[in-house]
Design an enzyme around this catalytic site. Sequence first.
Site, PDB file in Angstrom:
ATOM      1  CD  GLN A 132      -3.172  -4.419   6.912  1.00  0.00           C
ATOM      2  OE1 GLN A 132      -3.326  -3.444   6.571  1.00  0.00           O
ATOM      3  NE2 GLN A 132      -3.577  -5.500   6.498  1.00  0.00           N
ATOM      4  CE  LYS A 178      -3.708  -2.522   2.655  1.00  0.00           C
ATOM      5  NZ  LYS A 178      -4.251  -2.667   3.628  1.00  0.00           N
ATOM      6  CG  ASP A 222      -9.276   0.238   6.635  1.00  0.00           C
ATOM      7  OD1 ASP A 222      -9.120  -0.396   5.394  1.00  0.00           O
ATOM      8  OD2 ASP A 222      -8.423   0.085   7.265  1.00  0.00           O
TER       9      ASP A 222
HETATM   10  N1  GUN Z   1      -6.565  -6.647   6.681  1.00  0.00           N
HETATM   11  C1  GUN Z   1      -7.027  -7.508   5.571  1.00  0.00           C
HETATM   12  N2  GUN Z   1      -7.612  -6.654   4.939  1.00  0.00           N
HETATM   13  C2  GUN Z   1      -7.396  -5.421   5.321  1.00  0.00           C
HETATM   14  C3  GUN Z   1      -7.932  -4.002   4.893  1.00  0.00           C
HETATM   15  O1  GUN Z   1      -8.518  -3.788   4.100  1.00  0.00           O
HETATM   16  N3  GUN Z   1      -7.887  -3.061   5.986  1.00  0.00           N
HETATM   17  C4  GUN Z   1      -7.392  -3.431   7.024  1.00  0.00           C
HETATM   18  N4  GUN Z   1      -7.105  -2.189   8.032  1.00  0.00           N
HETATM   19  N5  GUN Z   1      -6.888  -4.120   7.426  1.00  0.00           N
HETATM   20  C5  GUN Z   1      -7.052  -5.373   6.655  1.00  0.00           C
END
Ligand code: GUN
Length: 294
Positions: free
Chosen positions: A93, A49, A116
């Site tokens: 995350q 990311k 998110d």
């Molecule tokens: N863990 C797996 N997918 C995601 C996501 O889209 N956002 C976050 N914050 N954690 C994740």
Amino acid sequence: MQTIDGKSLSAEILEELRRQVASLSGPPPCVAFIRVGEDPASVYYVGAKQKKAAAVGMESRLLTFPESISQEDLLAEVAALNSNPDVHGILVQAPLPAHIDEKTVFNRVAPEKDVDGFSATNLGRLVQEDPAAFVACTPAGIVEIVRSYGIETEGRHVVVLGRSLIVGKPAALLFMRKAAFANATVTVCHSRTRDLAAITRSADLLIAAIGRPAFVTADMVRDGATVIDVGINRVEDASRKRGYRLQGDVDYGKVAPKCAAITPVPGGVGPMTVAMLLRNTLKAAYGPFSISPP
Ligand code: GUN
């Protein structure tokens, strides 16, 4: 059978974002990542990311903490980012360690920085079909695939396999909206669903987000259905240098020949998630918020 190329579609969206960011007169959008612990998948995803953020001209920050961090201390870190005007988007995350309540942490992220879309405020806005909602990135990426490939959903049966906060629940809400590329009849199934195969077989669009490798077998899919595979499971594979391979929730080899269209793993939904995160970050920085792309 058409293979849905999430990688190319994501690259197009990222290029559009890069142009939009380059045309901004203010500072570049900035997204802050919080990662707790060293879970290899989380390390990889957050790194990916950050790389894509840089590629489109956005800034990112990474805050890492040991697994032992207390919930109180983590919440204080979120609060500091909330009040930092240089940070436009915040992503904590998941998964977090067991002693930390994810919901409490997600709800502490300021709604206007919640790229998110996991906070109660943004999920509530999604339920209300409020264009101010930030929509969770993986389901938003699925909608983008459906839109881009012209997959019909109006009046069709969309079956969502999995009920997570990150994918299943928001995906179901998105496809039941009164909107283009939605207006579907939605069924949500999960591990406790009886006669699961009978339900999945009636799907025009099947979204597999149950987190179990190759769970969806050929007998669970009707001829001509479209299948979106959200699973990214690491399964041991001694023939690979790294010792594992990525396996979706769908038994791709057997299911794909029956489908009108299907997403591969990797290269399907995964790259779309990153593009949607950066689109949300641009909106957080410069608005206006919208469920639809600009
Ligand atoms: N863990 C797996 N997918 C995601 C996501 O889209 N956002 C976050 N914050 N954690 C994740």
